[in-house]
Scaffold this active site. Sequence first.
Site, PDB file in Angstrom:
ATOM      1  N   GLU A   1       4.892  -5.440   7.197  1.00 51.04           N
ATOM      2  CA  GLU A   1       3.903  -4.471   7.903  1.00 51.04           C
ATOM      3  C   GLU A   1       4.525  -4.100   9.119  1.00 51.04           C
ATOM      4  O   GLU A   1       4.472  -3.020   9.651  1.00 51.04           O
ATOM      5  CB  GLU A   1       2.677  -4.848   7.808  1.00 51.04           C
ATOM      6  CG  GLU A   1       1.635  -4.771   6.384  1.00 51.04           C
ATOM      7  CD  GLU A   1       1.719  -5.774   5.517  1.00 51.04           C
ATOM      8  OE1 GLU A   1       0.967  -5.900   4.561  1.00 51.04           O
ATOM      9  OE2 GLU A   1       2.685  -6.679   5.780  1.00 51.04           O
TER      10      GLU A   1
ATOM     11  N   ALA B   1       0.825  -1.293  -0.031  1.00 53.84           N
ATOM     12  CA  ALA B   1      -0.198  -0.124   0.110  1.00 53.84           C
ATOM     13  C   ALA B   1       1.036   1.127   0.272  1.00 53.84           C
ATOM     14  O   ALA B   1       2.148   1.159   0.451  1.00 53.84           O
ATOM     15  CB  ALA B   1      -1.029  -0.048   1.186  1.00 53.84           C
TER      16      ALA B   1
ATOM     17  N   GLU C   1      -0.955  -9.310  -0.638  1.00 56.09           N
ATOM     18  CA  GLU C   1      -2.195  -9.573  -0.453  1.00 56.09           C
ATOM     19  C   GLU C   1      -3.195  -9.485  -1.623  1.00 56.09           C
ATOM     20  O   GLU C   1      -4.094 -10.373  -1.744  1.00 56.09           O
ATOM     21  CB  GLU C   1      -2.603  -8.683   0.811  1.00 56.09           C
ATOM     22  CG  GLU C   1      -2.059  -8.773   2.126  1.00 56.09           C
ATOM     23  CD  GLU C   1      -2.444  -7.682   2.963  1.00 56.09           C
ATOM     24  OE1 GLU C   1      -2.896  -7.898   3.937  1.00 56.09           O
ATOM     25  OE2 GLU C   1      -2.051  -6.575   2.831  1.00 56.09           O
TER      26      GLU C   1
HETATM   27  N1  T1G Z   1       4.643   3.353  -0.276  1.00 53.04           N
HETATM   28  C1  T1G Z   1       5.092   4.629  -0.630  1.00 53.04           C
HETATM   29  N2  T1G Z   1       6.500   4.817  -1.247  1.00 53.04           N
HETATM   30  C2  T1G Z   1       7.111   3.593  -1.177  1.00 53.04           C
HETATM   31  C3  T1G Z   1       6.749   2.403  -0.861  1.00 53.04           C
HETATM   32  C4  T1G Z   1       5.421   2.292  -0.310  1.00 53.04           C
HETATM   33  N3  T1G Z   1       4.912   1.178  -0.004  1.00 53.04           N
HETATM   34  N4  T1G Z   1       7.775   1.558  -1.150  1.00 53.04           N
HETATM   35  C5  T1G Z   1       8.835   2.383  -1.670  1.00 53.04           C
HETATM   36  N5  T1G Z   1       8.437   3.512  -1.652  1.00 53.04           N
HETATM   37  C6  T1G Z   1       9.173   4.615  -2.253  1.00 53.04           C
HETATM   38  C7  T1G Z   1      10.357   5.101  -1.464  1.00 53.04           C
HETATM   39  O1  T1G Z   1      10.063   5.948  -0.493  1.00 53.04           O
HETATM   40  C8  T1G Z   1      11.243   5.538  -2.513  1.00 53.04           C
HETATM   41  O2  T1G Z   1      10.856   7.218  -2.687  1.00 53.04           O
HETATM   42  C9  T1G Z   1      11.018   5.061  -3.798  1.00 53.04           C
HETATM   43  O3  T1G Z   1       9.501   4.298  -3.420  1.00 53.04           O
HETATM   44  C10 T1G Z   1      11.935   3.743  -3.751  1.00 53.04           C
HETATM   45  O4  T1G Z   1      12.142   3.119  -2.824  1.00 53.04           O
HETATM   46  C11 T1G Z   1      -2.571  -3.066   3.220  1.00 53.04           C
HETATM   47  C12 T1G Z   1      -0.799  -2.013   5.083  1.00 53.04           C
HETATM   48  C13 T1G Z   1      10.140  -2.398  -2.538  1.00 53.04           C
HETATM   49  C14 T1G Z   1      12.084  -3.224  -1.214  1.00 53.04           C
HETATM   50  O5  T1G Z   1       6.761  -2.201   3.716  1.00 53.04           O
HETATM   51  O6  T1G Z   1      10.711  -2.363   1.400  1.00 53.04           O
HETATM   52  O7  T1G Z   1       1.083  -3.016   2.187  1.00 53.04           O
HETATM   53  O8  T1G Z   1      13.014   8.124  -2.003  1.00 53.04           O
HETATM   54  O9  T1G Z   1      14.497   3.507  -2.294  1.00 53.04           O
HETATM   55  O10 T1G Z   1      16.014   0.275  -2.360  1.00 53.04           O
HETATM   56  O11 T1G Z   1      -1.551  -4.729   4.414  1.00 53.04           O
HETATM   57  O12 T1G Z   1      10.881   0.158  -1.167  1.00 53.04           O
HETATM   58  O13 T1G Z   1      12.409   7.882  -4.403  1.00 53.04           O
HETATM   59  O14 T1G Z   1      11.138   9.399  -3.186  1.00 53.04           O
HETATM   60  O15 T1G Z   1      13.288   1.890  -1.021  1.00 53.04           O
HETATM   61  O16 T1G Z   1      14.725  -0.552  -4.720  1.00 53.04           O
HETATM   62  C15 T1G Z   1       4.184  -2.496   2.826  1.00 53.04           C
HETATM   63  C16 T1G Z   1       8.167  -0.871   1.234  1.00 53.04           C
HETATM   64  C17 T1G Z   1       3.422  -1.272   2.993  1.00 53.04           C
HETATM   65  C18 T1G Z   1       7.542  -2.122   1.300  1.00 53.04           C
HETATM   66  C19 T1G Z   1      12.259  -1.260  -3.078  1.00 53.04           C
HETATM   67  N6  T1G Z   1       5.257  -2.529   1.848  1.00 53.04           N
HETATM   68  N7  T1G Z   1       9.183  -0.696   0.429  1.00 53.04           N
HETATM   69  O17 T1G Z   1      13.571  -0.863  -2.303  1.00 53.04           O
HETATM   70  O18 T1G Z   1      13.838   1.427  -3.468  1.00 53.04           O
HETATM   71  S1  T1G Z   1       1.971  -1.572   4.188  1.00 53.04           S
HETATM   72  C20 T1G Z   1       6.392  -2.452   2.285  1.00 53.04           C
HETATM   73  C21 T1G Z   1      10.513  -1.281   0.403  1.00 53.04           C
HETATM   74  C22 T1G Z   1       0.837  -2.277   3.323  1.00 53.04           C
HETATM   75  C23 T1G Z   1      -1.187  -3.794   3.395  1.00 53.04           C
HETATM   76  C24 T1G Z   1      -0.124  -2.977   4.276  1.00 53.04           C
HETATM   77  C25 T1G Z   1      11.455  -0.810  -0.718  1.00 53.04           C
HETATM   78  C26 T1G Z   1      11.378  -2.046  -1.956  1.00 53.04           C
HETATM   79  P1  T1G Z   1      12.068   8.215  -3.036  1.00 53.04           P
HETATM   80  P2  T1G Z   1      13.492   2.433  -2.267  1.00 53.04           P
HETATM   81  P3  T1G Z   1      14.493  -0.056  -3.223  1.00 53.04           P
END
Ligand code: T1G
Length: 714
Positions: free
Chosen positions: A132, A63, A112
Amino acid sequence: MPDLVRYDITDGVAVITIDNPPVNALSPAVWTAIDEAVARAGADAAAQAIVLIGAGTTFIAGADIKVFDTLKTSADSMSRSGGTHALLRRLEDSPKPLIAAIHGNALGGGLEVAQACHFRVAVKDARVGQPEVLLGIIPGAGGTQRLPRLCGAKLAIEMCTDGKAVAAPKALEAGIVDAIVPGDLLQGAIEFAKSKAASGQIRKARDIALTADQVKAGVDACAAARQTLTKTAKGAKAPFAVVDAIEAGLASGFDRGSVRERELFADCVVSTESKALRHLFFAEREVAKVPGISKDTPTKEIRRAAVIGAGTMGGGIAMTYANAGIPVLLKDVDDAALQRGLATIRRNYEVTMSKGKMTAEQVEKTMALITPTTTYDGLDQVDIVVEAVFENMDLKKATFAELGKVARPDCVLASNSSTLDIDEFARASGRPAQVIGHHFFSPANVMKLLEIVRGRETSPEVIATSLKLAKRLGKVGVVVGNCFGFVANRMLAYYMREAYLLLEEGASVEQIDRVLTEFGLPVGPYGMQDIAGIDVGARIRMYLKSIGKTRAEGPQSAIPDRLFEMGRYGQKTGAGWYKYDAPGSRNRTPDPLIEQLADEEAAKRGITRHPIADDEIVARITTALANEGARVLEEGYATRAGDIDIVYVYGFGFPRHSGGPMFYADTVGLPTILARVQEYRARFGDYWEVAPLLERLVAEGRGFYSDSASVGAA
Ligand code: T1G
């Protein structure tokens, strides 16, 4: 506005491509577009099946985390999540086979969505996970209900409580993924979809029935997980909530489990813990954005390195380079010093091997990348030199003068100094543009922080090279300015000042360490000093005295220097702030001598020692950090408050669920922090000086991060 979701018919299959760069995050618009596209495919006579795939390098990484800040109350979240759950049911109820085609990452909401599809195919290097809890929340789109039905409760609990991603082959084995596609993912997914259409197979995860044995085993796994978490969660609440949600589904079925998941998610998403962890998620990405450095700033490739000094820090730094596969020369003054350093390195690798994290062959291969030397020969072949000699200005200047002669003109000259003026080294080297601070934290091969100190003349190329190198070394690089102690140790001096004064006022070493470890720090100030060495701090104080400086304004406790004079350096001498079973042992016991010293020093300062409340200890320490942090910010030695939080979380293990010292201050509320500084000034003396930035923010009703005076405020 490019389409967030594209719809095509290929070979009789509807291909729905999610295209929301950079990670296809599920913003509200993306959710809606997926919903509409699947409904369209369901009604499209040209489509016999449906494939969901991500554009770019990844499937869906979850998300959109930014959206969570719009949820002000649990009720907001409950009303929002009802829609999400219904949407996923609609996907699952697609009359045509719905296949998720996974490459890159399928994380959180991304996995999901895939679980609500009837089948999942992936390329072999794809990763799937429910991270999460790392954001202080739980899966909120059915993951706590569908995942246990797909792969069993035990693995689901593991994935949802440690947040680690699983590689596709393991996911296949576990039943999360149905096939690994060897060649082109889209082509393979279309073939897979057509085969399911031909056989008329539809499989809904929510309808997978669990046997009584599976439910019992799952409930037992929940109980076992809670026990483990009491030791490992370090005060975090989300991991417990995710176990509760999974258990609810096991015990009461999918529908009621889903409601419980939504309730628990709603509580977590508005919690300070989650706000803190979400703050750190973005802060950790922001640190890489440094004024004057852009993606186009040229960088130098680092193929070979050298480290000067094979002591505790030098050895750890050499290991860090070797672990990253970079050959490194390790220089020390004589062979005896070198052999001591190499022996420590080998011992460290053997400990890692004994934990099963390295094989004997890997140890030998890595050690082979470290070449010991007692001369500067060969230093004209390296791309970077890291100086890690004793924290003494004259010695460091002499070393940089030598490096200025022997190293290649384009070689990066870095110093591991933790406090001293980088510009002095730069002048001594005769090539200031190449000189930069690379301050590692002990143990250097373990701690994730690299404090990158820009000197007055450090070139953008050297800074950009350092940021890139930090990532390659598995570190989080934070660029800071060159003031005394930089950011980490400059603020730490105020933390330690308060720790010493609290001892003289009546708290005990054990009490102070207990309170701060309960607060979430991995070790208290006194335990930390005994690990790092009381002599290290003492020598820096002696150097400071020689240049008429102290580390922090205000009364300086004499106790640490008295321990130094007694030869009590901490663990390495078997005694410091605590007594240890033997030199090098970690088993410690309180030492009444410390209380005696505190009584004597208190008497000298005319203080009557008295009981100190635990809250006072946390308040004094965290207020000192926040106030000095505000000064560091307004003087420009840190670019953002978030950089300071990252320095403290990765450099000193400041508790992640507090968000770091600056975020924590916002949580307490800056008006309270200001009032405390003013109270301490009245109680203890003018050395408690309010940072102008703190005063200004309170006057403007703002926080370090928020436009409201406290993170807790709506
Ligand atoms: N939401 C918003 N922005 C995100 C994002 C996300 N989920 N994931 C990454 N970004 C942005 C990040 O801030 C950066 O921005 C750019 O993308 C590149 O990311 C409903 C509640 C996927 C392994 O926890 O672990 O789903 O700095 O530098 O090293 O149940 O990003 O360029 O402006 O990290 O290649 C769960 C989070 C959400 C995964 C890639 N998901 N992301 O790593 O790139 S909660 C996560 C990561 C959810 C549901 C629940 C990593 C990555 P900017 P990056 P990267």
